[in-house]
Scaffold this motif. Sequence first.
Motif, short mmCIF file in Angstrom:
data_model
loop_
_atom_site.label_atom_id
_atom_site.label_comp_id
_atom_site.label_asym_id
_atom_site.label_seq_id
_atom_site.Cartn_x
_atom_site.Cartn_y
_atom_site.Cartn_z
N GLY A 231 0.82 -1.21 0.00
CA GLY A 231 0.00 0.00 0.00
C GLY A 231 0.86 1.25 0.00
N LEU A 232 1.93 1.24 0.78
CA LEU A 232 2.83 2.39 0.85
C LEU A 232 3.54 2.61 -0.49
CD1 LEU A 232 4.06 4.59 2.64
CD2 LEU A 232 5.76 2.92 3.38
N LEU A 233 3.98 1.54 -1.11
CA LEU A 233 4.63 1.66 -2.42
C LEU A 233 3.64 2.19 -3.46
CD1 LEU A 233 6.71 -1.65 -2.37
CD2 LEU A 233 7.64 0.67 -2.33
N LYS A 234 2.40 1.73 -3.41
CA LYS A 234 1.37 2.20 -4.34
C LYS A 234 1.11 3.69 -4.14
CE LYS A 234 -3.40 1.37 -5.78
NZ LYS A 234 -4.64 0.68 -5.50
N LYS A 235 0.99 4.11 -2.88
CA LYS A 235 0.74 5.53 -2.58
C LYS A 235 1.92 6.39 -3.05
CE LYS A 235 -3.26 5.56 -0.49
NZ LYS A 235 -4.42 6.18 -1.11
N ALA A 236 3.13 5.90 -2.88
CA ALA A 236 4.31 6.66 -3.33
C ALA A 236 4.25 6.84 -4.85
CB ALA A 236 5.59 5.94 -2.91
N PHE A 237 3.91 5.77 -5.56
CA PHE A 237 3.79 5.85 -7.02
C PHE A 237 2.70 6.85 -7.41
CE2 PHE A 237 1.53 4.37 -10.85
CZ PHE A 237 2.54 4.57 -11.79
N GLU A 238 1.54 6.75 -6.76
CA GLU A 238 0.42 7.64 -7.09
C GLU A 238 0.80 9.09 -6.83
OE1 GLU A 238 -2.76 6.11 -4.68
OE2 GLU A 238 -3.17 4.45 -6.04
N LEU A 239 1.44 9.37 -5.70
CA LEU A 239 1.85 10.73 -5.38
C LEU A 239 2.83 11.26 -6.42
CD1 LEU A 239 1.78 13.11 -3.36
CD2 LEU A 239 3.65 11.99 -2.14
N SER A 240 3.75 10.43 -6.86
CA SER A 240 4.73 10.88 -7.86
C SER A 240 4.06 11.19 -9.19
CB SER A 240 5.83 9.82 -8.04
OG SER A 240 5.32 8.67 -8.68
N VAL A 241 3.08 10.38 -9.58
CA VAL A 241 2.40 10.60 -10.86
C VAL A 241 1.47 11.81 -10.77
CG1 VAL A 241 0.72 9.64 -12.49
CG2 VAL A 241 2.57 8.20 -11.60
N LEU A 242 0.61 11.86 -9.74
CA LEU A 242 -0.39 12.92 -9.63
C LEU A 242 0.23 14.30 -9.43
CD1 LEU A 242 -3.00 11.12 -7.35
CD2 LEU A 242 -3.24 11.65 -9.78
N CYS A 243 1.31 14.36 -8.66
CA CYS A 243 1.89 15.65 -8.30
C CYS A 243 3.23 15.91 -8.96
CB CYS A 243 2.05 15.74 -6.78
SG CYS A 243 0.49 15.52 -5.91
#
Length: 184
Positions: free
Chosen positions: A39-51
Amino acid sequence: MPNPQTKSGVLPMVRGKTQLRRIENATSRQVTFSKRRNGLLKKAFELSVLCDAEMALIIFSARGKLYEFATSSMQEILERYRGHAKESTSSNDIEHDVQPCSFEAANVVKKMEHLESSIWKILGEKLESCSLEELHELEGKLEKGLCNMRRKKYQLIEVQLPQLQEKENRLAKEENALLREKGT
């Protein structure tokens, strides 16, 4: 005043506050680690893409296994981080010096706890958290250790046996000599 009830007239379920503490059961702890790590790895990926954020995430499991995520080169991000860290004030420098030490101390404490747990298990104590697979593995290690101990014991016996036989012969000769002297 708004009504907190839904259309069905039932109050929505609210999750209670979870107390954060170490999970004692090793299997549950590993499952939770895997789920939360993913979950943490997924959130890190999402944050990098979205922002459009440049980021690096490093995770070490309790057993020392490395998991990492970086939007670009991990080395470049770490060098950039070090550059920013050098720009900090002297009080921040002290904090940066203390943080690795406290992290290392925490790792040493975890390793000591793991070793202590292993010792208890070898002694046949505190086995409640062990799975069947872990117990089979522990049994195999103990059997191998027992075989090694027996092999060493027999090696020592093989070395000592001729010495003891020689000593027995010498003592028998001395006793025979004494008996001859008394008999004459």
